[in-house]
Scaffold this motif. Structure first.
Motif, PDB file in Angstrom:
ATOM      1  N   VAL A   1       5.094 -14.156  -0.660  1.00  0.00           N
ATOM      2  CA  VAL A   1       6.416 -14.424  -1.207  1.00  0.00           C
ATOM      3  C   VAL A   1       7.004 -15.600  -0.444  1.00  0.00           C
ATOM      4  CG1 VAL A   1       8.749 -13.519  -1.497  1.00  0.00           C
ATOM      5  CG2 VAL A   1       6.794 -12.020  -1.862  1.00  0.00           C
TER       6      VAL A   1
ATOM      7  N   THR B   1      -5.830  -8.911  -4.424  1.00  0.00           N
ATOM      8  CA  THR B   1      -5.320 -10.262  -4.322  1.00  0.00           C
ATOM      9  C   THR B   1      -4.124 -10.254  -3.376  1.00  0.00           C
ATOM     10  OG1 THR B   1      -5.989 -10.705  -6.593  1.00  0.00           O
ATOM     11  CG2 THR B   1      -4.363 -12.200  -5.612  1.00  0.00           C
TER      12      THR B   1
ATOM     13  N   ARG C   1       5.515  -5.156  -1.055  1.00  0.00           N
ATOM     14  CA  ARG C   1       4.106  -5.314  -1.420  1.00  0.00           C
ATOM     15  C   ARG C   1       3.465  -6.573  -0.825  1.00  0.00           C
ATOM     16  NH1 ARG C   1       3.212  -3.946  -7.590  1.00  0.00           N
ATOM     17  NH2 ARG C   1       1.458  -2.755  -6.809  1.00  0.00           N
ATOM     18  N   ALA C   2       4.293  -7.497  -0.350  1.00  0.00           N
ATOM     19  CA  ALA C   2       3.787  -8.788   0.125  1.00  0.00           C
ATOM     20  C   ALA C   2       2.940  -8.652   1.389  1.00  0.00           C
ATOM     21  CB  ALA C   2       4.939  -9.739   0.387  1.00  0.00           C
ATOM     22  N   ASN C   3       1.892  -9.467   1.452  1.00  0.00           N
ATOM     23  CA  ASN C   3       1.118  -9.583   2.683  1.00  0.00           C
ATOM     24  C   ASN C   3       1.854 -10.474   3.678  1.00  0.00           C
ATOM     25  OD1 ASN C   3      -0.962  -9.393   0.269  1.00  0.00           O
ATOM     26  ND2 ASN C   3      -1.838  -8.369   2.058  1.00  0.00           N
TER      27      ASN C   3
ATOM     28  N   ALA D   1       8.866  -6.813  -4.222  1.00  0.00           N
ATOM     29  CA  ALA D   1       7.985  -7.923  -3.823  1.00  0.00           C
ATOM     30  C   ALA D   1       7.815  -7.976  -2.314  1.00  0.00           C
ATOM     31  CB  ALA D   1       8.542  -9.246  -4.349  1.00  0.00           C
TER      32      ALA D   1
ATOM     33  N   LEU E   1      -0.624 -11.102  -1.755  1.00  0.00           N
ATOM     34  CA  LEU E   1       0.658 -11.520  -2.326  1.00  0.00           C
ATOM     35  C   LEU E   1       1.465 -12.208  -1.237  1.00  0.00           C
ATOM     36  CD1 LEU E   1       2.841 -11.573  -4.535  1.00  0.00           C
ATOM     37  CD2 LEU E   1       3.541  -9.297  -3.747  1.00  0.00           C
TER      38      LEU E   1
END
Length: 142
Positions: free
Chosen positions: A5, A1, A30-32, A27, A3
């Motif tokens: 932010v 999925t 790891r965020a796209n 965050a 992510l």
């Protein structure tokens, strides 16, 4: 999925503290994608996340291009938000003071409540802007 932010504050003037600092770092890593409201906010982390940060500004509705403001008409600029340092309403009031000097028929209404209310009211009074800058408080009907 994926992510995504979304940063909704100025991270340069309001850096995270306490537990938010490590949580934000996790965050972001790891965020796209990381979404900010202004291009200058893209540089919030020494450009570490610049490639995955995009700007989506708040929408602004432009007035009808055929409307010519009258010097005799009264206008009110409205801003809404928490009365906190994050929102920097002191900056808005300072800037508005210059606008009002050039356009005495313009007023400013800041809608909201928060911990900075007393400071904002004192600043309005100290700048002789009482009755020109209004702080009516919180409402659900902006």
């Amino acid at each position: 999925t994926p992510l995504i932010v979304s940063e909704r504050i100025n991270t340069m003037t309001c850096p995270p503290n306490g537990m938010w600092k490590p949580l934000r770092q996790i965050a972001y890593a790891r965020a796209n994608k990381i979404v900010v409201q202004c291009d200058i906010f893209k540089h919030f982390c020494h450009d570490m996340y610049l490639k995955k940060t995009v700007t989506i500004p708040n929408p602004v509705l432009l007035p009808d291009a055929t409307h010519e403001p009258s010097q005799k008409s009264n206008y009110t600029v409205i801003s809404a938000g928490r009365l906190t340092e994050q929102k920097d309403f002191l900056f808005l009031i300072r800037a508005f003071n210059y606008v009002h000097e050039q356009n005495p028929n313009v007023r400013l209404r800041i809608i909201g409540e928060g911990s900075q209310r007393n400071e904002l009211e004192q600043f309005v009074n100290s700048q002789n802007l009482s009755g020109i800058v209004e702080l009516p408080g919180y409402t659900t009907d902006v």
